[in-house]
Scaffold this motif. Structure first.
Motif, short mmCIF file in Angstrom:
data_model
loop_
_atom_site.label_atom_id
_atom_site.label_comp_id
_atom_site.label_asym_id
_atom_site.label_seq_id
_atom_site.Cartn_x
_atom_site.Cartn_y
_atom_site.Cartn_z
N MET A 170 0.65 -1.19 -0.02
CA MET A 170 -0.07 -0.14 -0.13
C MET A 170 0.85 1.12 -0.10
O MET A 170 0.59 2.31 -0.58
CB MET A 170 -0.88 0.11 1.21
CG MET A 170 -1.93 -1.11 1.12
SD MET A 170 -3.10 -0.72 -0.20
CE MET A 170 -4.05 0.57 0.43
N ALA A 171 1.99 1.23 0.63
CA ALA A 171 2.97 2.31 0.72
C ALA A 171 3.69 2.61 -0.55
O ALA A 171 3.65 3.78 -0.87
CB ALA A 171 4.16 2.30 1.62
N ALA A 211 2.35 1.77 -3.47
CA ALA A 211 0.95 2.64 -4.49
C ALA A 211 0.82 3.88 -3.94
O ALA A 211 0.64 4.84 -5.15
CB ALA A 211 -0.44 1.61 -4.20
N ALA A 212 0.97 4.24 -2.62
CA ALA A 212 0.81 5.47 -2.42
C ALA A 212 1.78 6.50 -2.95
O ALA A 212 1.74 7.68 -3.45
CB ALA A 212 0.49 5.66 -0.92
N LEU A 213 3.07 6.05 -2.78
CA LEU A 213 4.15 6.65 -3.29
C LEU A 213 4.05 6.82 -4.80
O LEU A 213 4.44 7.99 -5.16
CB LEU A 213 5.63 6.12 -2.73
CG LEU A 213 6.84 6.62 -3.66
CD1 LEU A 213 6.94 8.10 -2.77
CD2 LEU A 213 8.03 5.53 -2.93
N GLU A 214 3.68 5.85 -5.66
CA GLU A 214 3.60 5.98 -7.09
C GLU A 214 2.45 6.92 -7.27
O GLU A 214 2.70 7.80 -8.26
CB GLU A 214 3.03 4.58 -7.41
CG GLU A 214 2.82 4.61 -9.01
CD GLU A 214 2.48 3.20 -9.42
OE1 GLU A 214 1.84 3.07 -10.68
OE2 GLU A 214 2.66 2.21 -8.91
N ALA A 215 1.47 7.06 -6.55
CA ALA A 215 0.47 8.16 -6.92
C ALA A 215 1.02 9.45 -6.57
O ALA A 215 0.74 10.54 -7.49
CB ALA A 215 -0.85 7.81 -6.07
N LYS A 216 1.73 9.62 -5.72
CA LYS A 216 2.29 10.93 -5.40
C LYS A 216 3.36 11.52 -6.62
O LYS A 216 3.32 12.31 -6.84
CB LYS A 216 3.09 10.86 -4.07
CG LYS A 216 2.22 11.07 -3.00
CD LYS A 216 3.16 11.26 -1.61
CE LYS A 216 2.19 11.33 -0.39
NZ LYS A 216 3.04 11.48 0.92
#
Length: 69
Positions: A2-3, A5-10
């Motif tokens: 999940m971390a 995916a969040a970094l990728e989105a940022k």
């Protein structure tokens, strides 16, 4: 996971903010010299700073970090 995916989105959000909208995808190998890019590339070549470090890398990283602040 999940971390990541969040970094990728940022990262994608920051890139979308920094890059102009285009009607078609811009290939990674397709250079676009619309400003002082040629001057900057020449400076890197002339000074031997053609690597993953140097003032332009530092500047890019700082600008990208500022978009996340």
């Amino acid at each position: 996971m999940m971390a990541e995916a969040a970094l990728e989105a940022k990262i994608l959000a920051a890139l979308r903010t920094a890059l102009p909208e285009t009607p078609h995808p811009v290939a990674l190998h397709e250079p676009r010299f619309a400003g002082r890019e040629w001057e900057y590339v020449k400076e890197c070549l002339d000074t031997g700073w053609v690597s993953s470090v140097g003032k332009f890398v530092d500047r890019f990283e700082a600008d990208l970090a500022a978009t996340w602040a």
